[in-house]
Design a protein around this motif. Structure first.
Motif, mmCIF file in Angstrom:
data_model
loop_
_atom_site.group_PDB
_atom_site.id
_atom_site.type_symbol
_atom_site.label_atom_id
_atom_site.label_comp_id
_atom_site.label_asym_id
_atom_site.label_seq_id
_atom_site.Cartn_x
_atom_site.Cartn_y
_atom_site.Cartn_z
ATOM 1 N N LYS A 18 0.803 -1.215 0.000
ATOM 2 C CA LYS A 18 0.000 0.000 0.000
ATOM 3 C C LYS A 18 0.840 1.271 0.000
ATOM 4 C CE LYS A 18 -4.121 -2.020 1.974
ATOM 5 N NZ LYS A 18 -4.644 -2.505 0.770
ATOM 6 N N SER A 19 2.101 1.189 0.410
ATOM 7 C CA SER A 19 2.923 2.385 0.451
ATOM 8 C C SER A 19 4.394 2.019 0.313
ATOM 9 C CB SER A 19 2.707 3.136 1.773
ATOM 10 O OG SER A 19 3.271 2.389 2.835
ATOM 11 N N PHE A 20 5.196 3.035 0.039
ATOM 12 C CA PHE A 20 6.644 2.838 -0.026
ATOM 13 C C PHE A 20 7.175 2.352 1.315
ATOM 14 C CE2 PHE A 20 10.915 4.506 0.756
ATOM 15 C CZ PHE A 20 11.602 3.819 -0.229
ATOM 16 N N ILE A 21 6.653 2.908 2.403
ATOM 17 C CA ILE A 21 7.104 2.517 3.742
ATOM 18 C C ILE A 21 6.806 1.041 3.988
ATOM 19 C CG2 ILE A 21 6.792 2.917 6.229
ATOM 20 C CD1 ILE A 21 8.355 5.128 4.770
ATOM 21 N N ALA A 22 5.634 0.589 3.585
ATOM 22 C CA ALA A 22 5.286 -0.825 3.756
ATOM 23 C C ALA A 22 6.234 -1.704 2.942
ATOM 24 C CB ALA A 22 3.836 -1.078 3.338
ATOM 25 N N ALA A 27 10.972 -5.396 2.824
ATOM 26 C CA ALA A 27 12.336 -5.652 2.356
ATOM 27 C C ALA A 27 13.296 -5.798 3.534
ATOM 28 C CB ALA A 27 12.799 -4.530 1.426
ATOM 29 N N LEU A 28 13.169 -4.933 4.517
ATOM 30 C CA LEU A 28 14.030 -5.030 5.702
ATOM 31 C C LEU A 28 13.764 -6.314 6.476
ATOM 32 C CD1 LEU A 28 14.001 -1.314 6.904
ATOM 33 C CD2 LEU A 28 15.895 -2.562 5.835
ATOM 34 N N GLN A 29 12.508 -6.720 6.548
ATOM 35 C CA GLN A 29 12.172 -7.981 7.201
ATOM 36 C C GLN A 29 12.790 -9.153 6.438
ATOM 37 O OE1 GLN A 29 10.793 -8.551 10.211
ATOM 38 N NE2 GLN A 29 11.410 -10.653 9.804
ATOM 39 N N GLY A 30 12.797 -9.063 5.119
ATOM 40 C CA GLY A 30 13.438 -10.105 4.317
ATOM 41 C C GLY A 30 14.924 -10.202 4.600
ATOM 42 N N PHE A 31 15.581 -9.051 4.721
ATOM 43 C CA PHE A 31 17.016 -9.063 5.036
ATOM 44 C C PHE A 31 17.249 -9.626 6.431
ATOM 45 C CE2 PHE A 31 20.985 -7.388 6.638
ATOM 46 C CZ PHE A 31 21.845 -7.769 5.635
ATOM 47 N N ARG A 32 16.433 -9.194 7.407
ATOM 48 C CA ARG A 32 16.587 -9.709 8.773
ATOM 49 C C ARG A 32 16.399 -11.223 8.810
ATOM 50 N NH1 ARG A 32 13.986 -4.735 10.248
ATOM 51 N NH2 ARG A 32 11.952 -5.722 10.067
ATOM 52 N N THR A 33 15.413 -11.722 8.082
ATOM 53 C CA THR A 33 15.157 -13.159 8.044
ATOM 54 C C THR A 33 16.347 -13.896 7.434
ATOM 55 O OG1 THR A 33 12.774 -12.819 7.865
ATOM 56 C CG2 THR A 33 13.621 -14.961 7.147
#
Length: 139
Positions: A18-22, A27-33
């Motif tokens: 829904k937004s750039f922030i989302a 993406a950050l969650q993907g990197f953390r995972t």
């Protein structure tokens, strides 16, 4: 008459971020995972930190920084792509051996290996002359 999924843009929007922030949060969650679950990614990030610290100590020139940062990011990106390929194969095969799945995993691993070898070559070209210059003063 059935409607093509791409004909209705409103329905398609439901599945988009829904937004750039989302998008950034995902993406950050993907990197953390990937970082949490992949030993090799932790090693690559650790070596990247060492390389950046060494770059600061040796006061790299701009072009040396550009090459160093390029290979650091290439290796990290390739490791994430490799992890993605492995996860997709495991999901599709339900963790059962599959010869095509093995090929996919092996080729993705080869991409990481080649990128890491390139990174080592770039690192050697940048740092070996600098280390040699210091050592030659003591020899």
């Amino acid at each position: 008459m059935p409607m093509d999924l791409h004909d209705n843009k409103q329905d398609e929007q439901v599945y988009k971020n829904k937004s750039f922030i989302a998008s950034l949060e995902f993406a950050l969650q993907g990197f953390r995972t990937a970082f949490k679950e992949e030993r090799n990614l932790k090693a690559h990030v650790g070596l990247a930190i060492v390389a950046v610290i060494a770059g600061g100590i040796f006061k790299l020139a701009l072009n040396e920084w550009l090459w160093l940062l390029l290979v650091i990011f290439l290796v990290i990106v390739m490791e994430i792509i490799n992890t993605t390929a492995e996860n997709i194969v495991d999901m599709v095969t339900n963790y059962h051996f599959n010869s095509i799945g093995k090929k996919v995993k092996d080729m993705a691993a080869a991409a990481v290996l080649l990128t890491a070898c390139f990174a080592m070559l770039v690192g050697a070209l940048i740092f070996v002359p600098k280390v040699w210059a210091i050592l030659s003063k003591f020899l």
